[in-house]
Design an enzyme around this catalytic site. Structure first.
Site, PDB file in Angstrom:
ATOM      1  N   HIS A  46       0.844  -1.193   0.000  1.00  4.68           N
ATOM      2  CA  HIS A  46       0.000   0.000   0.000  1.00  4.68           C
ATOM      3  C   HIS A  46       0.886   1.252   0.000  1.00  4.68           C
ATOM      4  CE1 HIS A  46      -2.607   3.094   1.857  1.00  4.68           C
ATOM      5  NE2 HIS A  46      -3.606   2.444   1.288  1.00  4.68           N
TER       6      HIS A  46
ATOM      7  N   ASN B 229       1.291   3.749   1.871  1.00  7.79           N
ATOM      8  CA  ASN B 229       1.918   4.221   3.109  1.00  7.79           C
ATOM      9  C   ASN B 229       2.874   3.207   3.727  1.00  7.79           C
ATOM     10  OD1 ASN B 229       0.351   2.334   4.483  1.00  7.79           O
ATOM     11  ND2 ASN B 229      -0.991   3.830   5.459  1.00  7.79           N
ATOM     12  N   LYS B 230       3.080   2.072   3.043  1.00  9.93           N
ATOM     13  CA  LYS B 230       3.994   1.061   3.565  1.00  9.93           C
ATOM     14  C   LYS B 230       5.446   1.404   3.196  1.00  9.93           C
ATOM     15  CE  LYS B 230       0.866  -1.604   5.431  1.00  9.93           C
ATOM     16  NZ  LYS B 230      -0.396  -0.929   5.111  1.00  9.93           N
ATOM     17  N   ASN B 231       6.387   0.572   3.664  1.00 11.83           N
ATOM     18  CA  ASN B 231       7.811   0.880   3.473  1.00 11.83           C
ATOM     19  C   ASN B 231       8.244   0.845   2.020  1.00 11.83           C
ATOM     20  OD1 ASN B 231       7.690   0.929   6.230  1.00 11.83           O
ATOM     21  ND2 ASN B 231       9.599  -0.183   6.527  1.00 11.83           N
ATOM     22  N   MET B 232       7.546   0.091   1.206  1.00 16.55           N
ATOM     23  CA  MET B 232       7.698   0.158  -0.248  1.00 16.55           C
ATOM     24  C   MET B 232       6.311  -0.042  -0.838  1.00 16.55           C
ATOM     25  SD  MET B 232       9.288  -3.535  -1.399  1.00 16.55           S
ATOM     26  CE  MET B 232       8.543  -3.414  -3.036  1.00 16.55           C
TER      27      MET B 232
END
Length: 388
Positions: A181, A183-186
């Site tokens: 998603h 807003n995740k780290n990638m």
């Protein structure tokens, strides 16, 4: 006050990723194709796992994983109330029963000391959640799984790039599901990935994610493909597109760098806020781990602060500081409260966190100046000085 709004999260998208997406669009191959195949190979190499299978979301991955594990009506799956609703929803989707265990107050992760008491003859799987990118203490969970012949499905939506005792989450154990998603780290825009060492499960997931066909589009519509296929059993339309994979191809090589930047910012928050009595900061456990720092989510000491978490969020947003909630305690949502009779007091740690947790801005491209704006806003709201 800031002149422009600072979001709580923002993806780092390179020109190379944009060009790769453009290349997909110009090629005419938009859906599942060669770029997805390449991305999955890259993920498998990064995670040190033989099978990395992408799909339209981490939620889809969790659902398909439960199906591949033959979890069905009458079975129980143990998870945590301190998670996104998807963790519980997928258990409901396959007709199984949600069984909850409270979390640790300091780490927000499932309290492994309370797990065994929750296991019954109907328990078939444990679904720990690596909250905010902090690995759960997995050794005792896998020991219980072995003792009671249970599967372990790790909800690693927050934890791509995290490590437990020197090993990447996803490189060992039964099954792990990651989220991409924004807003995740990638990110791949939307999307997720499942990792497994099991050839059988990988084959089942491959079929389930695309209608139960024995050939995906890449196998049917390529130059050397055949348009003929068989339906092995009913499946879903959960495939990832090449357009999404094109982004991921240029995200994954920078993932560790993204995590380093997140970690530096998180450590600076911890240092600057260590004496700020209005917030309780998240703590890390003693066992060896690498935190992915997907979120920096302290809890408000609301009685001391004399304002609610939502009032704090409103004040921050009025000062152009973005923030969010991860998460409210899921057992108090109407569906789960009504179906299972969950009530306030059942899981006190999750409830205390859910009432007061606030996610402060944290993303790789965030500058020290922007972080100082967050700290300055907190100073102004509480009319106090933050440690320099």
């Amino acid at each position: 006050m800031r002149d422009s709004f600072l979001p709580f999260s923002k993806p780092s998208i390179s020109e190379a990723a944009i060009n790769e997406v453009t290349d997909s669009m110009r090629s005419g191959w938009l859906t599942t194709g060669p770029k997805l195949k390449k991305f999955e190979q890259m993920l498998a190499e990064y995670l040190h796992v033989p099978h990395a299978l992408c799909m339209s979301s981490a939620t889809a991955g969790l659902q398909l994983a439960l199906m591949a594990l033959d979890i069905q009506k009458g079975d129980e799956v143990i998870t945590t109330p301190m998670t996104f609703a998807a963790s519980l929803n997928v258990i409901e989707m396959v007709g199984a029963t949600v069984k909850l265990v409270d979390v640790e107050r300091d780490t927000y992760n499932i309290d492994v000391t309370k797990l065994e008491a929750a296991i019954t003859k109907n328990t078939k799987a444990i679904m720990p959640v690596h909250f905010a990118g902090l690995p759960v203490d997995l050794d005792p969970i896998y020991a219980l799984a072995k003792k009671y012949n249970l599967a372990v499905l790790e909800d690693a939506a927050h934890a791509i790039g995290a490590e437990y005792k020197g090993k990447k989450i996803g490189s060992f154990g039964d099954l792990q599901v990651f989220s991409f998603h924004p807003n995740k780290n990638m990110t791949t825009g939307e999307g997720g990935c499942l990792s497994t060492h099991s050839d059988k499960i990988a084959e089942q997931i491959s079929l389930l994610r695309f209608h139960g066909m024995d050939r995906e589009a890449w196998n049917r519509f390529g130059k050397d493909g055949s348009p003929h296929y068989k339906i092995i059993y009913p499946g879903f339309k959960y495939n990832m597109m090449d357009i999404q994979a094109a982004i991921g191809i240029h995200q994954l090589p920078f993932l560790d760098e993204f995590i380093e930047k997140r970690t530096a910012l998180a450590k600076r928050y911890l240092e600057k806020l260590k004496d700020f009595e209005y917030l309780t900061l998240p703590k890390s456990p003693d066992y060896q781990h690498k935190h992915a720092w997907h979120l920096f989510a302290p809890t408000l000491n609301d009685k001391l602060a004399k304002i609610s978490r939502d009032e704090l969020m409103a004040k921050l947003k009025s000062m152009n500081i973005g923030c969010s909630v991860h998460y409210e305690a899921t057992h108090l949502y109407p569906y789960y409260a009504n179906k299972y009779g969950f009530k306030l007091g059942d899981f006190p740690n999750a409830e205390a966190i859910g009432k007061n947790v606030i996610s402060l801005p944290l993303f790789p491209d965030m500058t020290i100046s922007e972080q100082d704006d967050v700290l300055d806003a907190l100073e102004q709201i509480f009319n106090t000085s933050i440690t320099n």
